[in-house]
Motif scaffolding. Structure first.
Motif, PDB file in Angstrom:
ATOM      1  N   LEU A  82       0.739  -1.161   0.013  1.00  0.00           N
ATOM      2  CA  LEU A  82      -0.059  -0.097  -0.085  1.00  0.00           C
ATOM      3  C   LEU A  82       0.703   1.321   0.075  1.00  0.00           C
ATOM      4  O   LEU A  82       0.402   2.202  -0.621  1.00  0.00           O
ATOM      5  N   VAL A  83       1.899   1.362   0.693  1.00  0.00           N
ATOM      6  CA  VAL A  83       2.789   2.373   0.684  1.00  0.00           C
ATOM      7  C   VAL A  83       3.406   2.741  -0.765  1.00  0.00           C
ATOM      8  O   VAL A  83       3.536   3.688  -1.463  1.00  0.00           O
ATOM      9  N   ASP A  84       3.874   1.573  -1.478  1.00  0.00           N
ATOM     10  CA  ASP A  84       4.310   1.804  -2.703  1.00  0.00           C
ATOM     11  C   ASP A  84       3.114   2.080  -3.714  1.00  0.00           C
ATOM     12  O   ASP A  84       3.590   2.780  -4.566  1.00  0.00           O
ATOM     13  N   GLU A  85       2.026   1.659  -3.616  1.00  0.00           N
ATOM     14  CA  GLU A  85       0.946   1.849  -4.484  1.00  0.00           C
ATOM     15  C   GLU A  85       0.625   3.404  -4.122  1.00  0.00           C
ATOM     16  O   GLU A  85       0.070   4.154  -5.027  1.00  0.00           O
ATOM     17  N   ASN A  86       0.401   3.820  -3.131  1.00  0.00           N
ATOM     18  CA  ASN A  86       0.399   5.301  -2.684  1.00  0.00           C
ATOM     19  C   ASN A  86       1.409   5.996  -3.345  1.00  0.00           C
ATOM     20  O   ASN A  86       1.146   7.286  -4.031  1.00  0.00           O
ATOM     21  N   ALA A  87       2.602   5.592  -3.294  1.00  0.00           N
ATOM     22  CA  ALA A  87       3.685   6.641  -3.745  1.00  0.00           C
ATOM     23  C   ALA A  87       3.475   6.595  -5.411  1.00  0.00           C
ATOM     24  O   ALA A  87       3.438   7.711  -6.173  1.00  0.00           O
ATOM     25  N   ARG A  88       3.047   5.528  -5.936  1.00  0.00           N
ATOM     26  CA  ARG A  88       3.002   5.292  -7.389  1.00  0.00           C
ATOM     27  C   ARG A  88       1.810   6.434  -7.917  1.00  0.00           C
ATOM     28  O   ARG A  88       1.706   7.067  -8.864  1.00  0.00           O
ATOM     29  N   LEU A  89       0.624   6.323  -7.109  1.00  0.00           N
ATOM     30  CA  LEU A  89      -0.472   6.775  -7.367  1.00  0.00           C
ATOM     31  C   LEU A  89      -0.358   8.578  -7.256  1.00  0.00           C
ATOM     32  O   LEU A  89      -0.920   9.329  -7.825  1.00  0.00           O
ATOM     33  N   THR A  90       0.523   8.786  -6.086  1.00  0.00           N
ATOM     34  CA  THR A  90       0.936  10.304  -6.003  1.00  0.00           C
ATOM     35  C   THR A  90       1.573  10.710  -6.960  1.00  0.00           C
ATOM     36  O   THR A  90       1.026  11.901  -7.720  1.00  0.00           O
ATOM     37  N   LYS A  91       2.701   9.926  -7.614  1.00  0.00           N
ATOM     38  CA  LYS A  91       3.294  10.452  -8.890  1.00  0.00           C
ATOM     39  C   LYS A  91       2.475  10.582 -10.066  1.00  0.00           C
ATOM     40  O   LYS A  91       2.593  11.489 -10.777  1.00  0.00           O
ATOM     41  N   GLU A  92       1.434   9.546 -10.282  1.00  0.00           N
ATOM     42  CA  GLU A  92       0.617   9.469 -11.374  1.00  0.00           C
ATOM     43  C   GLU A  92      -0.175  10.990 -11.355  1.00  0.00           C
ATOM     44  O   GLU A  92      -0.440  11.473 -12.227  1.00  0.00           O
ATOM     45  N   ASN A  93      -0.793  11.013 -10.011  1.00  0.00           N
ATOM     46  CA  ASN A  93      -1.455  12.333  -9.834  1.00  0.00           C
ATOM     47  C   ASN A  93      -1.105  13.771 -10.233  1.00  0.00           C
ATOM     48  O   ASN A  93      -1.572  14.459 -10.605  1.00  0.00           O
ATOM     49  N   ALA A  94       0.337  13.710  -9.847  1.00  0.00           N
ATOM     50  CA  ALA A  94       0.974  15.036 -10.226  1.00  0.00           C
ATOM     51  C   ALA A  94       1.345  15.168 -11.349  1.00  0.00           C
ATOM     52  O   ALA A  94       1.327  16.397 -12.156  1.00  0.00           O
ATOM     53  N   MET A  95       1.282  14.173 -12.309  1.00  0.00           N
ATOM     54  CA  MET A  95       1.834  14.203 -13.657  1.00  0.00           C
ATOM     55  C   MET A  95       0.348  14.490 -14.269  1.00  0.00           C
ATOM     56  O   MET A  95       0.369  15.204 -15.330  1.00  0.00           O
ATOM     57  N   LEU A  96      -0.797  13.898 -13.842  1.00  0.00           N
ATOM     58  CA  LEU A  96      -2.039  14.329 -14.534  1.00  0.00           C
ATOM     59  C   LEU A  96      -2.435  15.896 -14.442  1.00  0.00           C
ATOM     60  O   LEU A  96      -3.050  16.429 -15.120  1.00  0.00           O
TER      61      LEU A  96
END
Length: 59
Positions: free
Chosen positions: A23-37
């Protein structure tokens, strides 16, 4: 039977640690994706505003 009950919490601990790490890894991935979007949306909004301003000047 008591041995099985005593071992059960130990079996759950690695799974819990795995889930937390996942979940920590998934949160980091989604946070990065959110910033890019957000950056893409901001760029598109700026282009849209420039197009509208250009139409108003040339219109």
């Amino acid at each position: 039977m008591e041995n099985n009950q005593q071992k059960q919490p130990k079996q759950h601990k690695p799974n819990s640690e795995y889930m937390v790490n996942y979940l920590v890894d998934e949160n980091a991935r989604l946070t990065k994706e959110n910033a890019m979007l957000k950056a893409i949306i901001q760029e598109q909004n700026e282009q849209f505003q420039e197009m509208n301003e250009s139409k108003e000047v040339n219109g």
